[in-house]
Design an enzyme around this catalytic site. Structure first.
Site, PDB file in Angstrom:
ATOM      1  N   GLU A 196       0.805  -1.228   0.000  1.00  0.00           N
ATOM      2  CA  GLU A 196       0.000   0.000   0.000  1.00  0.00           C
ATOM      3  C   GLU A 196       0.841   1.282   0.000  1.00  0.00           C
ATOM      4  O   GLU A 196       0.839   2.047   0.972  1.00  0.00           O
ATOM      5  CB  GLU A 196      -0.965  -0.004   1.183  1.00  0.00           C
ATOM      6  CG  GLU A 196      -2.001  -1.097   1.078  1.00  0.00           C
ATOM      7  CD  GLU A 196      -3.144  -0.950   2.059  1.00  0.00           C
ATOM      8  OE1 GLU A 196      -2.950  -0.331   3.118  1.00  0.00           O
ATOM      9  OE2 GLU A 196      -4.238  -1.447   1.770  1.00  0.00           O
ATOM     10  N   GLU A 212      -6.759  -7.948  -1.058  1.00  0.00           N
ATOM     11  CA  GLU A 212      -7.203  -8.030   0.331  1.00  0.00           C
ATOM     12  C   GLU A 212      -8.691  -7.707   0.400  1.00  0.00           C
ATOM     13  O   GLU A 212      -9.189  -6.889  -0.375  1.00  0.00           O
ATOM     14  CB  GLU A 212      -6.490  -6.999   1.213  1.00  0.00           C
ATOM     15  CG  GLU A 212      -5.021  -7.227   1.437  1.00  0.00           C
ATOM     16  CD  GLU A 212      -4.430  -6.137   2.334  1.00  0.00           C
ATOM     17  OE1 GLU A 212      -5.175  -5.498   3.103  1.00  0.00           O
ATOM     18  OE2 GLU A 212      -3.210  -5.918   2.252  1.00  0.00           O
TER      19      GLU A 212
HETATM   20  C1  GLA Z   1      -4.430  -2.834   4.690  1.00  0.00           C
HETATM   21  C2  GLA Z   1      -3.048  -3.477   4.816  1.00  0.00           C
HETATM   22  C3  GLA Z   1      -3.055  -4.749   5.597  1.00  0.00           C
HETATM   23  C4  GLA Z   1      -3.951  -4.631   6.809  1.00  0.00           C
HETATM   24  C5  GLA Z   1      -5.330  -4.263   6.348  1.00  0.00           C
HETATM   25  C6  GLA Z   1      -6.353  -4.199   7.455  1.00  0.00           C
HETATM   26  O1  GLA Z   1      -5.107  -3.143   3.574  1.00  0.00           O
HETATM   27  O2  GLA Z   1      -2.457  -3.708   3.569  1.00  0.00           O
HETATM   28  O3  GLA Z   1      -1.742  -5.027   5.988  1.00  0.00           O
HETATM   29  O4  GLA Z   1      -3.454  -3.681   7.685  1.00  0.00           O
HETATM   30  O5  GLA Z   1      -5.288  -2.998   5.762  1.00  0.00           O
HETATM   31  O6  GLA Z   1      -7.639  -3.997   6.959  1.00  0.00           O
END
Ligand code: GLA
Ligand code: ZN
Length: 680
Positions: free
Chosen positions: A157, A314
């Site tokens: 991210e 995710e």
């Molecule tokens: C983000 C991060 C993950 C985690 C999620 C929690 O997407 O990439 O590592 O912290 O949030 O929702």
């Protein structure tokens, strides 16, 4: 133009799995063994590992220990699964920040951050780049022939800025290149005579900062461009050893939504495929229908970045821990929202996280395996049920989405517009406006793309261009050619106010040839207070409510389709259409509350015969998207209502989830999906 493009040619199955952190469980190897049993039981086949593992992989400088990864890759391969292997730059070991201060980010007040959290690194630091490329090289060498290796996941991210001296030096160099080493060119484009902000050399440049300069919009804009450039440059540096050693393993990084601080149209150029993290707010006060269409927009947006399938990297199988109120997904909703991603082009359903961590900030975040440690949970069962469905979707893998409608969005336009001191100063609502235009397509089941200024316009019959405050000559020429060749273009208030350096167009708005294309001249813009409204009356006599913005435009060659009903500009044009070449250019001078936008899109869809995923009337709260592989067409019928609805099918279909044929009236249960198959 359309082709089947699986993310990894050697694995033609939907990927199903999660971010997995076995490095948190090395003291309890029985838990890792149990994870492998549960992995199969949950019908999973993909794990993302190593995302924040640097301290385990390199506990001391230049002392590496890859044993936990060796173990996991072997175990996942033995279970028939695949690994998305992350590079660990998303968080770094303490020894590194202690020894090399420069790897830590500097905040916009000029102070260096302490060690802590994650994503807290300088993208320019040569030391950080050297350390990450070294470990990436070792990872690539070690796993290049491993049967489990499916893709690379760069860092995590990407986002944020660094204000250190190294970054400042890089910024100055970037500016020198952009302005051909001529400070006067920069002064002109930034309009620095205003408030005596003229620079006499590039060395004088400072970052925009609340402690200093915030009002030179050209500086703000160029700084944001630089942040995208430098982040992308960092990604490229990370990728170098991977591209050299594993040329056939595709590379991605997990993008965020909703997130607009980096220009993903630029950043994507360093990647092989798109992936993103998807966390809708189901069952929140704004309602599931809002959330369903806003999430659909996200999926279409990210698919459109490369016009091919992406991975949902995710999502949560149950709840997150970082929203103000963390609500559970109701039964069925994990399957529905996961298959929504697939409907829009995802070839995966990946979760954060596989197993709940025992301590620290994410211990209460949803996971496939809860602290109870066994499979007898509602969430585990639903995950496993979804996994069984995904196994039936091999033919969907790599399939494409045919689209005839597009919405135009530009990250730099958003930055410039939000920075503009005018209009509604703090709430311009560009993203909401994109969403407002998207919803009518979504509810009609019309596949839609979200495209950038550099995309090929010619493949769309209809393009919607909301709030394009900042344009450039190339875009204007593309609009000209697009409409002349028969395209339907819809633009709105604020069109063509400034050029790509945020300098206002002289000679009237919208700038340059846009006045001709749309056949109008825009003299003034009125911003309304939240409690105010106006109205517009269409030629049919129907009236629509108007809020936020009303432009006072004059029709030149354009035909007036609606006029204002109130205020001193009552009777002036509110909506126009201009016949231009073989096409039509619509100009919408005000913001309506949604009813007019819906009617307009409905009209344009009929006029242009826009293809729907399925040729039936979709009840409110339901939608359909389609994917094709050249032989089969898959239609994902989704119901976001918390009640069952009846749907009348237009012909006989094979339904993939239940494995039966369907025709005539069928029931689409509350929060559920049907996947219909037919010939292309
Ligand atoms: C983000 C991060 C993950 C985690 C999620 C929690 O997407 O990439 O590592 O912290 O949030 O929702
Ligand atoms: Zn820096």
């Amino acid at each position: 133009m359309y082709k089947v493009t699986p993310v990894n040619e050697n694995f033609k199955h939907m990927l199903h799995g999660a971010d997995y952190n076995p490095d948190q469980w090395l003291d309890t190897p029985e838990i890792i063994d149990e994870d492998m049993r549960l992995f199969k039981l949950a019908n999973c086949n993909g794990m993302s590992v190593g995302i924040f593992s640097w301290a385990t992989l390199e506990p001391e400088e230049d002392k590496y220990d890859f044993s936990f990864l060796d173990n996991i890759l072997d175990k996942v391969a033995a279970a028939g699964g695949k690994i998305i292997l992350a590079t660990p730059s998303g968080a770094r070991p303490k020894w590194m920040s202690d020894k090399y201060k420069e790897v830590l980010r500097v905040a916009n007040d000029g102070t260096r951050n302490f060690f802590g959290v994650r994503h807290n690194h300088c993208y320019t630091s040569p030391v950080y780049r050297e350390k990450i490329t070294k470990i990436n090289r070792l990872l690539a060498e070690r796993y290049k022939d491993h049967p489990a290796l499916y893709a690379w996941h760069i860092s995590n991210e990407f986002g944020g800025e660094c204000y250190c001296d190294l970054c400042l030096g890089a910024f100055k160099n970037w500016l020198k290149e952009k302005y051909s080493n001529d400070i006067n060119k920069l002064n002109f484009q930034w309009w620095t005579k205003f408030w005596s902000h003229t620079y006499s050399s590039f060395d004088q440049i400072e970052f925009p900062s609340p402690k200093g300069e915030t009002q030179v919009h050209g500086l703000n804009l160029d700084f944001k461009r630089f942040v995208t450039h430098q982040t992308t440059d960092f990604i490229k540096a990370e990728c170098e050893p991977l591209r050299e050693i594993t040329p056939n393993i595709p590379i991605t990084t997990n993008l965020m939504w909703p997130f607009f601080d980096l220009n993903y149209h630029e950043l994507k150029k360093s990647l092989d495929f798109i992936s993103f993290d998807n966390y809708p707010m189901w069952h929140a006060p704004q309602g599931d229908l809002h959330e369903a269409s806003f999430t659909a927009l996200a999926h279409d947006w990210y698919r459109s970045l490369m016009h091919k399938p992406f991975l949902m990297m995710e999502s949560t199988p149950s709840l997150v821990n970082w929203k103000p109120i963390n609500k559970l997904k109701k039964p069925g909703v994990n399957i529905l929202s996961s298959l929504q991603a697939v409907a829009h082009g995802s070839d995966s359903v990946q979760y954060f996280q596989w197993r709940k961590s025992r301590g620290s900030s994410e211990k209460l975040h949803g996971a496939v395996v809860d602290h109870c440690g066994h499979e007898n949970t509602r969430v585990f069962k639903e995950v496993s049920e979804l996994g069984a469905i995904l196994k039936k979707l091999d033919d969907v893998v790599g399939s494409y989405t045919k689209t005839e409608a597009a919405i135009l969005f530009d990250y730099e336009n958003l930055w410039a517009l939000n920075d503009a001191q005018g209009y509604n100063r703090y709430d311009k609502k560009l993203i909401e406006t994109v969403h407002k235009f998207y919803q009518p397509f979504w509810k009609r089941g019309i596949n839609t793309e979200i495209i950038g200024y550099d995309d090929d316009f010619s493949k769309y019959s209809v393009i919607i261009a909301p709030m394009l405050y900042m344009v450039n000559d190339k875009l204007i020429d593309k609009f000209d050619a697009y409409v002349k060749n028969g395209g339907t273009l819809v633009a709105t208030y604020m069109l063509g106010t400034v050029n790509e350096n945020d300098l206002c167009y002289l000679g009237g708005w919208p700038g340059g040839k846009l006045k001709e294309i749309f056949g109008i001249w825009n003299e003034e813009i009125d911003s309304l207070y939240p409690q105010e409204s106006n109205g517009m009356r269409a030629k049919s006599g129907k009236e629509y409510k108007v809020v936020d913005y009303c432009e006072l435009i004059h029709a030149n060659s354009a035909e007036v389709l609606a006029t204002y009903t109130d205020d001193f500009y009552k009777g002036m044009p509110a909506v126009c259409v201009n016949n231009y070449g073989k096409g039509k250019a619509y100009y919408i001078a005000c913001r309506d509350t949604g009813e007019f936008t819906d009617a307009l899109i409905g009209y344009l869809a009929e006029q242009n015969n826009l293809a729907k995923a399925i040729n039936i009337d979709l009840p409110a709260g339901t939608t359909a998207q389609s994917r094709e592989n050249g032989k089969d067409k898959f239609i994902f019928l989704q119901n976001y209502n918390d009640f069952d609805v009846e749907i009348s099918l237009d012909k006989t279909y094979y339904e993939l989830i239940n494995g039966n044929t369907l025709s005539g009236k069928v029931t689409l249960n509350a929060y559920s999906v049907l996947i219909l198959k037919t010939d292309c």
